[in-house]
Design a protein around this motif. Structure first.
Motif, short mmCIF file in Angstrom:
data_model
loop_
_atom_site.label_atom_id
_atom_site.label_comp_id
_atom_site.label_asym_id
_atom_site.label_seq_id
_atom_site.Cartn_x
_atom_site.Cartn_y
_atom_site.Cartn_z
N GLN A 60 49.62 -10.77 30.57
CA GLN A 60 49.04 -12.10 30.75
C GLN A 60 48.04 -12.00 31.90
O GLN A 60 48.38 -11.54 32.99
CB GLN A 60 50.13 -13.10 31.08
N ILE A 61 46.81 -12.38 31.65
CA ILE A 61 45.79 -12.41 32.69
C ILE A 61 45.96 -13.76 33.40
O ILE A 61 45.65 -14.82 32.85
CB ILE A 61 44.37 -12.25 32.11
N VAL A 62 46.49 -13.72 34.61
CA VAL A 62 46.81 -14.93 35.35
C VAL A 62 45.57 -15.54 35.99
O VAL A 62 45.37 -16.76 35.96
CB VAL A 62 47.89 -14.62 36.43
N SER A 63 44.71 -14.68 36.58
CA SER A 63 43.49 -15.17 37.23
C SER A 63 42.49 -14.02 37.29
O SER A 63 42.72 -12.94 36.74
CB SER A 63 43.80 -15.69 38.64
N GLU A 64 41.38 -14.25 37.99
CA GLU A 64 40.36 -13.21 38.16
C GLU A 64 40.91 -11.97 38.86
O GLU A 64 40.40 -10.88 38.67
CB GLU A 64 39.17 -13.77 38.95
N HIS A 65 41.93 -12.15 39.70
CA HIS A 65 42.43 -11.04 40.51
C HIS A 65 43.93 -10.84 40.38
O HIS A 65 44.58 -10.33 41.29
CB HIS A 65 42.06 -11.26 41.98
N ARG A 66 44.49 -11.21 39.24
CA ARG A 66 45.93 -11.04 39.06
C ARG A 66 46.27 -10.98 37.57
O ARG A 66 45.70 -11.71 36.76
CB ARG A 66 46.67 -12.19 39.73
N ALA A 67 47.22 -10.08 37.25
CA ALA A 67 47.71 -9.96 35.87
C ALA A 67 49.21 -9.72 35.91
O ALA A 67 49.74 -9.18 36.89
CB ALA A 67 47.01 -8.82 35.14
#
Length: 149
Positions: free
Chosen positions: A76-83
């Motif tokens: 799951q790609i949570v945000s631009e800088h977190r998965a």
């Protein structure tokens, strides 16, 4: 007409026995050379068999993986800088394992990497979710490798 039209025994081009022996020595066609070549070939064959046997022993007997298996379940790609990477890891009960989790961008460049440690457990199979910080937006996450330390 100083040269005869037909060769005679004196002008024959066939080498004599002494000349043939000299040519054999010069070009390595002696019985000693044949013996050396045969001995070198046997030694090379034995070396190949020994190296192959050592490889079979190393590859077959030395690979104690403790029943370690990993499977990617999803990400799951949570945000631009977190998965978040979801995986299922199976290892023999009572064995500690480590896994390298990675996140890739659209050009398959690694933009996030994390090594996780799975402590000893009575369960063989565990579902693991790993949060990975990334340098840019990732498009996929997966288990790169797992090992027993």
């Amino acid at each position: 007409m100083s040269e005869p039209l037909h060769p005679t025994a004196a002008t024959s081009s066939a080498p004599t026995a002494g000349a043939a022996a000299t040519l054999d020595d010069r070009y390595g066609r002696t019985s000693g050379h044949k013996r050396r070549s045969r001995v070198i070939a046997i030694i090379a064959a034995i070396a190949v068999v020994v190296v192959f046997g050592a490889w079979v022993i190393w590859a077959g007997l030395d690979q104690a993986n403790h029943g370690l298996d990993s499977q990617d379940v999803g990400y799951q790609i949570v945000s631009e800088h977190r998965a978040a990477v979801h995986s299922q890891i199976s290892v023999d009960p009572g064995t500690t394992a480590r896994c390298a989790v990675q996140v890739l961008d659209k050009s398959f460049t690694i933009v996030g990497w994390k090594v996780i440690t799975l402590p000893k457990s009575a369960d063989r199979t565990r579902n693991v979710t790993t949060d990975v910080n990334t340098t840019t937006r990732g498009v996929t996450g997966l288990i790169h490798d797992c090992w027993v330390p």
